[in-house]
Design a protein around this motif. Structure first.
Motif, mmCIF file in Angstrom:
data_model
loop_
_atom_site.group_PDB
_atom_site.id
_atom_site.type_symbol
_atom_site.label_atom_id
_atom_site.label_comp_id
_atom_site.label_asym_id
_atom_site.label_seq_id
_atom_site.Cartn_x
_atom_site.Cartn_y
_atom_site.Cartn_z
ATOM 1 N N ARG A 180 0.756 4.071 -2.898
ATOM 2 C CA ARG A 180 0.486 5.481 -2.580
ATOM 3 C C ARG A 180 1.621 6.373 -3.072
ATOM 4 N NH1 ARG A 180 -3.354 7.186 1.113
ATOM 5 N NH2 ARG A 180 -4.737 5.553 1.888
ATOM 6 N N THR A 215 -5.392 1.503 -4.517
ATOM 7 C CA THR A 215 -4.690 0.924 -3.370
ATOM 8 C C THR A 215 -5.475 -0.173 -2.672
ATOM 9 O OG1 THR A 215 -5.536 2.676 -1.922
ATOM 10 C CG2 THR A 215 -3.390 3.041 -2.942
ATOM 11 N N THR A 245 0.840 -1.203 0.000
ATOM 12 C CA THR A 245 0.000 0.000 0.000
ATOM 13 C C THR A 245 0.870 1.245 0.000
ATOM 14 O OG1 THR A 245 -1.766 -1.167 1.178
ATOM 15 C CG2 THR A 245 -1.822 1.242 1.218
#
Length: 354
Positions: free
Chosen positions: A33, A45, A29
């Motif tokens: 990002r 995500t 994640t």
């Protein structure tokens, strides 16, 4: 990269999508990002699962296939306004990806049931590419990135659909993964994590050798210790421009707090590297050491060699954890088999034969 036949619409500019395919809790994640901070990239995500269901989607007619793929995309974190659903589905179903209807295909005959798939219908991969490409463009981006921890088992499928895709596999010290699981209250699943780590990391390294221009293995520890250097390397591998903004991301979903995707703290730091020393007991560390492939750990993390010495107590605890995980996993697979037998069998087969 060697010349290849052009894939679906999203790669008509010569730059394919990016998939982040590391094992769970390995910084996937975070990296998604980071890349999403680039003005060139739209980032999803959530957890991508399209390639797990591609065969099932191929059996659906064009109209319901588009709706099912859109649901898959939204379930993976893609944001599509409700008012744009009809336009996007028309775009996915069109013969050229231009958005117009396909005569005789978009609508069933009066009084007829749902049409069956026909020759010439866009494939699930083409529809998925059009969907994600459309969403990226609506957000001012030319590329898109998808996080999907299961996709290490679908690399060949991805490259068949997207020959120019870039795949990033984040590998993290399994001891720290175990510590993260303990803090999250899911310690009982640590044996399953170890099995998945062994399988996933071994497979990713083999595929990186087979497809060096498409797939790279990145150590989580290297990334958080030298984020700018590693992000520049990742951007170069993916054919992206490096932007300083890619390093300014919030700290989300930390193991000591409930699941969350927002935070006022930003930046990348190495505070979670080697923190298993503070979290795991000696017996727990020995058990994890017995569960993971020691040779594989030494190849990736030579600095960890000999840090989890063997002991009868640790081995016994590892056996108990493995037995418990087998029972739990067996029950989960049985429930999946009862609800979606074909999908469950294909999913298990992928993992066992990888």
């Amino acid at each position: 990269m060697q010349p290849s036949a052009k894939g679906p619409e999203s790669m008509s500019d010569g730059a394919g999508p990016i998939f982040i395919i590391g094992r769970q809790h390995s910084g996937n994640t975070m990296l998604a990002r980071c890349l999403g901070q680039s003005p060139e990239v739209y980032s999803a995500t959530g957890e991508g699962t399209f390639f797990e269901h591609q065969d099932r989607l191929a059996r659906k007619p064009s109209s319901s296939r588009a709706a099912a793929i859109l649901r898959q995309a939204e379930g993976s974190g893609v944001d599509v306004p409700a008012g744009a659903h009809a336009e996007l589905k028309r775009h996915m179903r069109s013969a050229s990806g231009g958005g117009g209807p396909v005569p005789g295909k978009d609508e069933p005959s009066p009084g007829a049931g749902e049409p069956t798939p026909r020759e010439g219908d866009p494939t699930p991969g083409e529809m998925y590419a059009r969907c994600m490409g459309w969403v990226a463009r609506q957000n001012g981006a030319s590329r898109w990135v998808q996080k999907a921890t299961s996709y290490v088992f679908y690399v060949e499928d991805i490259l068949e659909c997207f020959p120019e895709a870039r795949l990033l596999f984040l590998a993290r010290n399994p001891m720290d993964l175990a510590a993260s699981m303990k803090r999250r209250g899911v310690w009982r699943a640590v044996a399953r994590m170890a099995y998945g780590w062994n399988k996933g990391v071994r497979l990713a390294r083999r595929l990186a050798q087979k497809h060096p221009k498409n797939l790279v293995v990145i150590r989580y520890e290297d990334f958080v210790r030298a984020p700018e250097e590693e992000m520049r390397s990742i951007c170069s591998f993916c054919g992206l421009t490096f932007y300083e903004e890619t390093l300014r991301i919030p700290h989300v979903n930390r193991s000591e707090s409930p699941y969350n995707q927002s935070s006022s703290d930003t930046g990348i730091n190495a505070s979670r590297v080697g923190y298993y020393d503070e979290i795991l007991t000696a017996t727990e560390a020995e058990a994890v050491g017995a569960l993971v492939d020691g040779r594989l750990v030494e190849e990736i993390y030579p600095e960890l060699s000999g840090e989890a010495p063997w002991s009868l107590r640790g081995a016994s605890y590892a056996a108990a954890l493995a037995t418990g995980a087998a029972l739990t996993t067996g029950g989960q697979h049985l429930r999946s088999l009862l609800s979606e037998p074909r999908h469950a069998l294909q999913r298990v087969k992928r993992r066992l034969t990888a």
